[in-house]
Design a protein around this motif. Structure first.
Motif, PDB file in Angstrom:
ATOM      1  N   MET A   1       0.673  43.644  17.433  1.00 44.38           N
ATOM      2  CA  MET A   1       2.168  43.944  17.538  1.00 44.38           C
ATOM      3  C   MET A   1       2.440  44.928  16.622  1.00 44.38           C
ATOM      4  O   MET A   1       1.814  44.870  15.334  1.00 44.38           O
ATOM      5  CB  MET A   1       3.271  42.797  17.523  1.00 44.38           C
ATOM      6  N   ARG A   2       3.050  46.130  16.996  1.00 39.96           N
ATOM      7  CA  ARG A   2       3.398  47.191  16.366  1.00 39.96           C
ATOM      8  C   ARG A   2       4.904  47.203  15.961  1.00 39.96           C
ATOM      9  O   ARG A   2       5.617  46.884  16.717  1.00 39.96           O
ATOM     10  CB  ARG A   2       3.210  48.481  17.031  1.00 39.96           C
ATOM     11  N   PHE A   3       5.308  47.445  14.716  1.00 37.81           N
ATOM     12  CA  PHE A   3       6.752  47.428  14.333  1.00 37.81           C
ATOM     13  C   PHE A   3       7.150  48.634  13.983  1.00 37.81           C
ATOM     14  O   PHE A   3       6.751  49.568  12.988  1.00 37.81           O
ATOM     15  CB  PHE A   3       6.901  46.356  13.134  1.00 37.81           C
ATOM     16  N   LEU A  26      22.086  45.406  16.240  1.00 43.24           N
ATOM     17  CA  LEU A  26      22.120  44.197  15.870  1.00 43.24           C
ATOM     18  C   LEU A  26      21.097  43.494  16.446  1.00 43.24           C
ATOM     19  O   LEU A  26      20.778  42.433  16.223  1.00 43.24           O
ATOM     20  CB  LEU A  26      23.556  43.653  16.226  1.00 43.24           C
ATOM     21  N   SER A  27      20.486  43.956  17.475  1.00 40.30           N
ATOM     22  CA  SER A  27      19.306  43.312  18.388  1.00 40.30           C
ATOM     23  C   SER A  27      18.036  43.356  17.677  1.00 40.30           C
ATOM     24  O   SER A  27      17.110  42.551  18.108  1.00 40.30           O
ATOM     25  CB  SER A  27      19.001  43.993  19.683  1.00 40.30           C
ATOM     26  N   GLU A  28      17.987  43.992  16.346  1.00 37.94           N
ATOM     27  CA  GLU A  28      16.792  43.739  15.589  1.00 37.94           C
ATOM     28  C   GLU A  28      16.446  42.199  15.392  1.00 37.94           C
ATOM     29  O   GLU A  28      17.484  41.502  14.601  1.00 37.94           O
ATOM     30  CB  GLU A  28      16.863  44.385  14.315  1.00 37.94           C
ATOM     31  N   GLU A  29      15.233  41.721  15.663  1.00 38.48           N
ATOM     32  CA  GLU A  29      15.169  40.276  15.435  1.00 38.48           C
ATOM     33  C   GLU A  29      15.371  39.700  14.292  1.00 38.48           C
ATOM     34  O   GLU A  29      15.647  38.549  13.913  1.00 38.48           O
ATOM     35  CB  GLU A  29      13.791  39.505  15.914  1.00 38.48           C
ATOM     36  N   TYR A  30      14.833  40.523  13.115  1.00 34.72           N
ATOM     37  CA  TYR A  30      14.755  40.080  11.709  1.00 34.72           C
ATOM     38  C   TYR A  30      16.020  39.755  11.194  1.00 34.72           C
ATOM     39  O   TYR A  30      16.442  39.244  10.220  1.00 34.72           O
ATOM     40  CB  TYR A  30      13.922  40.829  10.882  1.00 34.72           C
ATOM     41  N   LEU A  31      17.211  40.413  11.873  1.00 32.80           N
ATOM     42  CA  LEU A  31      18.641  40.448  11.156  1.00 32.80           C
ATOM     43  C   LEU A  31      19.017  39.051  11.549  1.00 32.80           C
ATOM     44  O   LEU A  31      20.052  38.535  10.874  1.00 32.80           O
ATOM     45  CB  LEU A  31      19.347  41.350  11.955  1.00 32.80           C
ATOM     46  N   GLY A  43      14.969  45.410   2.357  1.00 35.51           N
ATOM     47  CA  GLY A  43      14.246  46.569   1.729  1.00 35.51           C
ATOM     48  C   GLY A  43      12.777  46.941   2.178  1.00 35.51           C
ATOM     49  O   GLY A  43      12.398  48.215   2.083  1.00 35.51           O
ATOM     50  N   VAL A  44      12.057  45.942   2.432  1.00 42.42           N
ATOM     51  CA  VAL A  44      10.750  46.520   2.646  1.00 42.42           C
ATOM     52  C   VAL A  44      10.709  47.066   4.212  1.00 42.42           C
ATOM     53  O   VAL A  44       9.796  47.964   4.462  1.00 42.42           O
ATOM     54  CB  VAL A  44       9.889  45.047   2.868  1.00 42.42           C
ATOM     55  N   VAL A  45      11.645  46.920   5.064  1.00 40.53           N
ATOM     56  CA  VAL A  45      11.604  47.750   6.169  1.00 40.53           C
ATOM     57  C   VAL A  45      11.970  48.974   6.076  1.00 40.53           C
ATOM     58  O   VAL A  45      11.693  49.965   6.792  1.00 40.53           O
ATOM     59  CB  VAL A  45      12.599  46.774   7.159  1.00 40.53           C
ATOM     60  N   MET A  46      12.931  49.203   4.963  1.00 43.29           N
ATOM     61  CA  MET A  46      13.359  50.609   4.673  1.00 43.29           C
ATOM     62  C   MET A  46      12.388  51.307   4.116  1.00 43.29           C
ATOM     63  O   MET A  46      11.845  52.562   4.468  1.00 43.29           O
ATOM     64  CB  MET A  46      14.514  50.516   3.516  1.00 43.29           C
ATOM     65  N   PHE A  51       7.123  55.107   4.854  1.00 45.79           N
ATOM     66  CA  PHE A  51       5.920  55.095   5.178  1.00 45.79           C
ATOM     67  C   PHE A  51       5.568  55.704   6.627  1.00 45.79           C
ATOM     68  O   PHE A  51       4.677  56.487   6.583  1.00 45.79           O
ATOM     69  CB  PHE A  51       5.202  53.759   4.955  1.00 45.79           C
ATOM     70  N   GLN A  52       6.105  55.157   7.490  1.00 43.39           N
ATOM     71  CA  GLN A  52       5.774  55.687   8.874  1.00 43.39           C
ATOM     72  C   GLN A  52       6.055  57.311   9.165  1.00 43.39           C
ATOM     73  O   GLN A  52       5.266  57.977   9.595  1.00 43.39           O
ATOM     74  CB  GLN A  52       6.563  54.772   9.984  1.00 43.39           C
ATOM     75  N   ALA A  53       7.339  57.565   8.259  1.00 43.87           N
ATOM     76  CA  ALA A  53       7.529  59.044   8.602  1.00 43.87           C
ATOM     77  C   ALA A  53       6.334  59.971   7.782  1.00 43.87           C
ATOM     78  O   ALA A  53       5.908  61.018   8.407  1.00 43.87           O
ATOM     79  CB  ALA A  53       8.887  59.491   7.929  1.00 43.87           C
ATOM     80  N   SER A  54       6.005  59.673   6.704  1.00 44.28           N
ATOM     81  CA  SER A  54       5.027  60.007   5.716  1.00 44.28           C
ATOM     82  C   SER A  54       3.511  60.007   6.474  1.00 44.28           C
ATOM     83  O   SER A  54       2.923  61.046   6.539  1.00 44.28           O
ATOM     84  CB  SER A  54       4.843  59.316   4.600  1.00 44.28           C
ATOM     85  N   MET A  55       3.439  59.018   7.345  1.00 42.33           N
ATOM     86  CA  MET A  55       2.045  59.031   8.096  1.00 42.33           C
ATOM     87  C   MET A  55       2.214  60.071   9.341  1.00 42.33           C
ATOM     88  O   MET A  55       1.265  60.665   9.153  1.00 42.33           O
ATOM     89  CB  MET A  55       1.956  57.640   8.785  1.00 42.33           C
TER      90      MET A  55
END
Length: 161
Positions: A1-3, A26-31, A43-46, A51-55
């Motif tokens: 699964m990709r996030f 609000l539909s993000e599951e982790y919320l 914070g880790v998702v921020m 990281f993803q933008a940098s990648m």
């Protein structure tokens, strides 16, 4: 699964910088768990968004030459604001140093009111085929999948390519 933590790349200058956005809904599951009465982006998702933008900046800079980009180190991570449902996090990354296998970037996440998070990231990149020859031509497959995803995130680049 990709996030996937970016919705769209809005600006890209290969070899220099990238800007992307993530609209938090609000539909993000982790919320549901973080935190039920005060839902905020962890914070880790921020950090993952930066990281993803940098990648994507590295892939665009090297034309997807090395398909695997991993986070090697985070430095000076500073959180200054909460990202809540309805907010749009604008992520910026700028290359500071780029050599054969690693890249150092200055990254920041902005809300309308200012900086929400910032960090210096060191990313490493490599070829699957060189590290794991028994996996066949995994680089080609991975490269194709990355390019497909990149075209969805940054259709401007796809139209000019």
């Amino acid at each position: 699964m990709r996030f996937r933590q970016l919705d769209r790349i809005t600006e890209l200058v290969p070899g220099e910088r990238i800007t992307a956005i993530k609209a938090l809904t609000l539909s993000e599951e982790y919320l549901e768990d973080h935190f039920p009465r005060f839902p905020v982006m962890p914070g880790v998702v921020m950090l993952e968004s930066m990281f993803q933008a940098s990648m994507w900046l590295i892939h665009a800079t090297e034309e997807f030459r090395l398909p695997i980009v991993t986070l090697k180190e985070c430095r000076n991570v500073k959180y200054s604001d909460f990202v809540q449902p309805g907010d749009v996090l604008r992520v910026e990354a700028q290359i500071l140093k780029h050599d054969e296998t690693s890249t150092t970037l200055k990254t920041q996440g902005f809300l309308e009111d200012g900086v929400a998070v910032g960090a210096r990231l060191i990313l490493e990149r490599y070829s699957i085929n060189e590290r794991h020859p028994a996996r066949g031509d995994a680089d080609s497959y991975t490269r194709r999948r990355l390019i497909e995803e990149f075209r969805l995130l940054y259709p401007k680049r796809a139209a000019t390519a």
